[in-house]
Design a protein around this motif. Structure first.
Motif, PDB file in Angstrom:
ATOM      1  N   ALA A 150     -15.743  -3.639  -1.354  1.00  0.00           N
ATOM      2  CA  ALA A 150     -15.222  -2.541  -2.341  1.00  0.00           C
ATOM      3  C   ALA A 150     -13.760  -2.644  -2.333  1.00  0.00           C
ATOM      4  O   ALA A 150     -13.105  -2.773  -3.184  1.00  0.00           O
ATOM      5  CB  ALA A 150     -15.829  -1.251  -2.224  1.00  0.00           C
ATOM      6  N   LEU A 151     -13.445  -3.348  -0.950  1.00  0.00           N
ATOM      7  CA  LEU A 151     -11.927  -3.578  -1.293  1.00  0.00           C
ATOM      8  C   LEU A 151     -11.563  -5.159  -1.615  1.00  0.00           C
ATOM      9  O   LEU A 151     -10.776  -4.721  -2.151  1.00  0.00           O
ATOM     10  CB  LEU A 151     -12.156  -4.188   0.507  1.00  0.00           C
ATOM     11  CG  LEU A 151     -12.098  -2.767   1.555  1.00  0.00           C
ATOM     12  CD1 LEU A 151     -11.431  -2.716   2.480  1.00  0.00           C
ATOM     13  CD2 LEU A 151     -11.047  -2.235   0.874  1.00  0.00           C
ATOM     14  N   ASN A 152     -13.036  -5.928  -1.399  1.00  0.00           N
ATOM     15  CA  ASN A 152     -12.956  -7.399  -2.251  1.00  0.00           C
ATOM     16  C   ASN A 152     -12.406  -7.211  -4.083  1.00  0.00           C
ATOM     17  O   ASN A 152     -11.846  -8.339  -4.702  1.00  0.00           O
ATOM     18  CB  ASN A 152     -14.021  -8.127  -2.217  1.00  0.00           C
ATOM     19  CG  ASN A 152     -14.098  -9.297  -2.833  1.00  0.00           C
ATOM     20  OD1 ASN A 152     -13.190 -10.299  -2.523  1.00  0.00           O
ATOM     21  ND2 ASN A 152     -14.432  -9.914  -2.935  1.00  0.00           N
ATOM     22  N   VAL A 153     -13.059  -5.660  -4.872  1.00  0.00           N
ATOM     23  CA  VAL A 153     -13.075  -5.825  -5.775  1.00  0.00           C
ATOM     24  C   VAL A 153     -11.731  -5.130  -6.592  1.00  0.00           C
ATOM     25  O   VAL A 153     -11.274  -5.895  -7.021  1.00  0.00           O
ATOM     26  CB  VAL A 153     -13.696  -4.245  -6.781  1.00  0.00           C
ATOM     27  CG1 VAL A 153     -13.602  -4.585  -8.124  1.00  0.00           C
ATOM     28  CG2 VAL A 153     -15.556  -5.140  -6.666  1.00  0.00           C
ATOM     29  N   LEU A 154     -11.445  -4.650  -5.508  1.00  0.00           N
ATOM     30  CA  LEU A 154     -10.082  -3.930  -5.200  1.00  0.00           C
ATOM     31  C   LEU A 154      -8.384  -4.433  -4.937  1.00  0.00           C
ATOM     32  O   LEU A 154      -7.369  -4.475  -5.704  1.00  0.00           O
ATOM     33  CB  LEU A 154     -10.112  -2.596  -5.135  1.00  0.00           C
ATOM     34  CG  LEU A 154     -10.631  -1.317  -4.776  1.00  0.00           C
ATOM     35  CD1 LEU A 154     -10.300  -0.242  -3.657  1.00  0.00           C
ATOM     36  CD2 LEU A 154     -10.459  -0.914  -6.410  1.00  0.00           C
ATOM     37  N   ASN A 155      -8.858  -5.663  -4.341  1.00  0.00           N
ATOM     38  CA  ASN A 155      -7.561  -6.604  -3.224  1.00  0.00           C
ATOM     39  C   ASN A 155      -7.354  -7.533  -5.024  1.00  0.00           C
ATOM     40  O   ASN A 155      -7.619  -8.421  -5.481  1.00  0.00           O
ATOM     41  CB  ASN A 155      -8.782  -7.706  -3.081  1.00  0.00           C
ATOM     42  CG  ASN A 155      -7.653  -8.386  -1.743  1.00  0.00           C
ATOM     43  OD1 ASN A 155      -6.355  -8.052  -2.071  1.00  0.00           O
ATOM     44  ND2 ASN A 155      -8.010  -9.169  -1.288  1.00  0.00           N
ATOM     45  N   SER A 156      -5.931  -6.616  -5.272  1.00  0.00           N
ATOM     46  CA  SER A 156      -5.537  -7.695  -5.942  1.00  0.00           C
ATOM     47  C   SER A 156      -3.729  -7.442  -5.427  1.00  0.00           C
ATOM     48  O   SER A 156      -2.734  -6.977  -4.674  1.00  0.00           O
ATOM     49  CB  SER A 156      -4.933  -6.786  -7.335  1.00  0.00           C
ATOM     50  OG  SER A 156      -4.759  -5.308  -7.247  1.00  0.00           O
ATOM     51  N   VAL A 157      -2.808  -7.684  -6.201  1.00  0.00           N
ATOM     52  CA  VAL A 157      -1.676  -8.616  -6.130  1.00  0.00           C
ATOM     53  C   VAL A 157      -0.508  -6.720  -6.336  1.00  0.00           C
ATOM     54  O   VAL A 157       0.082  -6.583  -5.370  1.00  0.00           O
ATOM     55  CB  VAL A 157      -0.535  -9.514  -5.992  1.00  0.00           C
ATOM     56  CG1 VAL A 157      -0.648  -9.349  -8.145  1.00  0.00           C
ATOM     57  CG2 VAL A 157       1.074  -9.679  -5.913  1.00  0.00           C
ATOM     58  N   ASP A 158      -0.956  -6.252  -6.542  1.00  0.00           N
ATOM     59  CA  ASP A 158       0.001  -4.911  -7.283  1.00  0.00           C
ATOM     60  C   ASP A 158      -1.122  -3.914  -6.472  1.00  0.00           C
ATOM     61  O   ASP A 158      -0.685  -2.476  -6.332  1.00  0.00           O
ATOM     62  CB  ASP A 158      -0.484  -4.336  -8.728  1.00  0.00           C
ATOM     63  CG  ASP A 158      -2.316  -4.301  -8.955  1.00  0.00           C
ATOM     64  OD1 ASP A 158      -2.497  -5.590  -8.760  1.00  0.00           O
ATOM     65  OD2 ASP A 158      -2.122  -3.314  -9.786  1.00  0.00           O
ATOM     66  N   ARG A 159      -1.654  -3.876  -5.157  1.00  0.00           N
ATOM     67  CA  ARG A 159      -2.098  -2.848  -4.203  1.00  0.00           C
ATOM     68  C   ARG A 159      -2.213  -3.263  -2.729  1.00  0.00           C
ATOM     69  O   ARG A 159      -2.234  -4.632  -2.736  1.00  0.00           O
ATOM     70  CB  ARG A 159      -3.526  -2.587  -4.309  1.00  0.00           C
ATOM     71  CG  ARG A 159      -4.340  -2.535  -5.372  1.00  0.00           C
ATOM     72  CD  ARG A 159      -6.042  -1.675  -5.924  1.00  0.00           C
ATOM     73  NE  ARG A 159      -6.115  -1.040  -7.014  1.00  0.00           N
ATOM     74  CZ  ARG A 159      -6.815  -1.244  -7.583  1.00  0.00           C
ATOM     75  NH1 ARG A 159      -6.869  -2.405  -7.707  1.00  0.00           N
ATOM     76  NH2 ARG A 159      -7.199  -1.319  -8.685  1.00  0.00           N
ATOM     77  N   ASN A 160      -1.052  -2.568  -2.069  1.00  0.00           N
ATOM     78  CA  ASN A 160      -1.348  -2.592  -0.481  1.00  0.00           C
ATOM     79  C   ASN A 160      -2.572  -1.634   0.100  1.00  0.00           C
ATOM     80  O   ASN A 160      -2.650  -1.030  -0.043  1.00  0.00           O
ATOM     81  CB  ASN A 160       0.046  -1.878   0.171  1.00  0.00           C
ATOM     82  CG  ASN A 160       0.129  -2.016   1.376  1.00  0.00           C
ATOM     83  OD1 ASN A 160      -0.240  -3.012   1.827  1.00  0.00           O
ATOM     84  ND2 ASN A 160       1.369  -0.950   1.712  1.00  0.00           N
ATOM     85  N   ILE A 161      -3.048  -2.929   1.134  1.00  0.00           N
ATOM     86  CA  ILE A 161      -4.779  -2.462   1.186  1.00  0.00           C
ATOM     87  C   ILE A 161      -4.494  -2.012   2.324  1.00  0.00           C
ATOM     88  O   ILE A 161      -4.691  -4.123   2.487  1.00  0.00           O
ATOM     89  CB  ILE A 161      -5.307  -3.170   0.472  1.00  0.00           C
ATOM     90  CG1 ILE A 161      -6.273  -3.224  -0.828  1.00  0.00           C
ATOM     91  CG2 ILE A 161      -6.860  -2.707   0.916  1.00  0.00           C
ATOM     92  CD1 ILE A 161      -6.962  -3.813  -1.487  1.00  0.00           C
TER      93      ILE A 161
END
Length: 580
Positions: free
Chosen positions: A353-364
């Motif tokens: 799930a994190l891999n899907v959400l991992n983008s430059v506009d999100r702080n994870i």
């Protein structure tokens, strides 16, 4: 052969009266003629072997008759070794050279007794040697010498390979990156033990486990035996191991590699190590030791992060389940809980799930114990209890760092649960795991921790329970007949029974016991508005279960049955994993 055949012959001439021992017995029971008996006796004296051994080597002797009569005379059973599954030969700690020298093989172990395959029951040196090495009673079993030779070679080769004759080329690229080994390499010319068989065995044990796709290695010392097992596709399998006397040396070697105190054997210890297989391939190991009755038991968790595919489609979701999960992780706030026992794949589901959400506009950010998969673009923190870096303290720090998505490795206590729940209510998406048997059990667990019902009902929007099941080998699986009552009892609907084609495992060279690889089965529980209101009002779990049934939420058994109907796995595997 009838009983009269076994009666002592009275028709032989007086010249045979000089025959004694086996020659006399074979003659008396008409297995051989007088002439053959005398010839065997002469050969035995000349070659200094037993007369029985001479009979085994003689082409004129009817071997089938020989085995039948010998079994009757000596009162030991005759066994056909071709019916033996060599994968389950016992490891009793007898050196390879002993097996070869005496021509014996342990084929079964029951309780404290070893059943020993022998081809010559008159030679007691083999059973005596095995009894000496194991300190266990030995029960001889008569077998054909040609088949016995093959079993002996299998056993002896396994012992040789695991301890003494390991190929140097297997370790050309192997590098163990620990401080102790770096020092040892510098002093190699002064350290004569750096290339001992123990070191080579431990290296090969690691490599074999990696090559076989094992997730764990168990090293278990017992009074007369050292047992080593690999967990492959969730099931433990025993491998050939050295004699029990070497268990302490093997454990010490593992402890040195993982920077543990080899002098301390009274308390549990935990450590880590890394194997560098090549310039681009590294594998992490977590080591745990506990003091047992006959030495330290060691469990080694293999974290092969390079071989993990973080792909939602590869996890085993059914299409409708995948859609539910995708919608849940795209929400801007709220809590997603993944539940199940240790080793059920919870972390990989969250990493995917994190891999899907991992983008430059999100702080994870994630806090884990420990970090199992390294993901570039995600701020990952390891728990360190000694430095007071725990889930709660790290979560508080995360909330001061402008997070969008937070992953908590596990919710273990009220403080962590309370912070996570409040984070999900204040504009953050929180993903975490719990150890419960099913999805609804997570709600009960949070309430028992002390989280207020209102906070649970308003923050959690998806609970996913999961298990990992073994997949049938596509090369050898075959259809099997299962009675209709058994299918209905297992949870199949009558409609499913009518259309069911059930497959079972067979086993071949490309799989393990008919299975190869694993996939997930899932119970998806989206928290509906009705269920959310019931949770807030303090409803009991049985009331929540009735709502789940009305909303047609499939349990884990029903999810597993779908995999059975698709031929992905067997009914026995689903029952093993979901049996309650």
């Amino acid at each position: 052969m009838n009983d009269s055949t076994l009666q002592r012959s009275t028709s032989e001439p007086r010249q045979d009266r000089n025959l004694v021992g086996v020659g006399r017995l074979l003659l008396d029971h008409k297995v051989v003629s007088r002439h053959t008996a005398e010839r065997l006796d002469k050969i035995a004296r000349e070659k200094q072997i037993t007369a029985y051994r001479a009979a085994l080597l003689d082409n004129e002797v009817d071997k089938e008759e020989l085995f039948k009569v010998t079994s009757r005379i000596y009162g030991i059973p005759f066994f056909d070794l071709s019916a033996l599954d060599r994968k389950y030969l016992p490891e009793v700690g007898v050196p390879a050279d002993v097996l070869r020298k005496h021509g014996v093989a342990p084929i079964y172990e029951r309780g404290s007794k070893i059943f020993l395959a022998v081809s010559d029951p008159t030679d007691t040196s083999g059973p005596d040697a095995v009894r000496f090495h194991t300190n266990l009673p030995v029960e001889p079993v008569l077998v054909e010498p040609e088949k016995l030779a093959k079993v002996i070679e299998d056993l002896a080769s396994a012992v040789d390979t695991t301890l003494l004759t390991l190929d140097d080329e297997s370790f050309d690229n192997l590098e163990i990156t620990t401080e102790e080994d770096l020092l040892a390499r510098e002093d190699r010319e002064f350290d004569g033990e750096i290339d001992t068989p123990i070191v080579r065995f431990v290296n090969k044990m690691f490599l074999d486990a990696i090559n076989q796709g094992a997730s764990d290695i168990h090293i278990e010392p017992y009074e007369h035996k050292l047992r080593i097992r690999y967990r492959i596709d969730g099931v433990l399998h025993e491998i050939p191991a050295p004699p029990a006397q070497m268990s302490s040396q093997i454990v010490s070697r593992v402890k040195i590699l993982s920077r543990l105190d080899i002098a301390e054997k009274r308390v549990p210890q935990d450590g880590r190590m890394k194997l560098r297989l090549s310039k681009t391939s590294e594998i992490d190991f977590r080591i745990s030791t506990i003091p047992a009755l006959f030495g330290e038991k060691v469990v080694i968790r293999i974290l092969d992060t390079g071989g993990i595919a973080l792909d939602l489609e590869a996890l085993g979701f059914e299409p409708d389940q995948l859609e539910v999960y995708r919608k849940a992780i795209q929400r801007p706030y709220g809590m997603i809980l993944v539940t199940g026992p240790t080793g059920s794949g919870k972390s990989i589901s969250l990493y995917s799930a994190l891999n899907v959400l991992n983008s430059v506009d999100r702080n994870i950010s994630s806090v884990e114990d420990p970090v199992e998969v390294y993901l570039t673009g995600i701020n990952q923190v390891n728990i360190n209890e000694k430095a007071n870096v725990n889930f709660a303290t790290v979560l508080r720090a995360f909330l001061r760092q402008d997070p969008d998505v937070i992953m908590v490795g596990e919710i273990r206590d009220l403080e962590t649960a309370d912070i996570a729940v409040k984070a999900s209510q204040t504009g953050h998406l929180v993903l975490s795991t719990l150890h419960t048997n099913d999805a609804l059990g997570s709600i009960t667990r949070l309430l028992n921790m002390g989280v207020e019902p209102f906070n649970v009902g308003s923050s959690v929007h998806l609970i996913m329970a999961q298990r990992l099941i073994r997949k049938l080998c596509s090369a050898c699986k075959r259809p099997i007949e299962v009675p209709e009552p058994a299918l209905l009892s297992a949870g199949f609907s009558r409609e499913q029974v009518r259309e069911a084609e059930i497959f079972g495992p067979v086993g071949c060279d490309s799989c393990t016991d008919g299975y190869k690889g694993r996939t997930g089965i899932f119970q998806m529980l989206p928290i509906s508005e009705e269920m959310s209101l019931k949770i807030m009002s303090g409803a009991h779990q049985d009331e929540l279960e009735r709502i789940a049934q009305r909303e047609k939420i499939k349990n884990l058994r029903q999810a597993g049955i779908i995999k059975v109907l698709k031929g992905v796995t067997s009914l026995a595997e689903v029952e093993r994993v979901t049996n309650v």
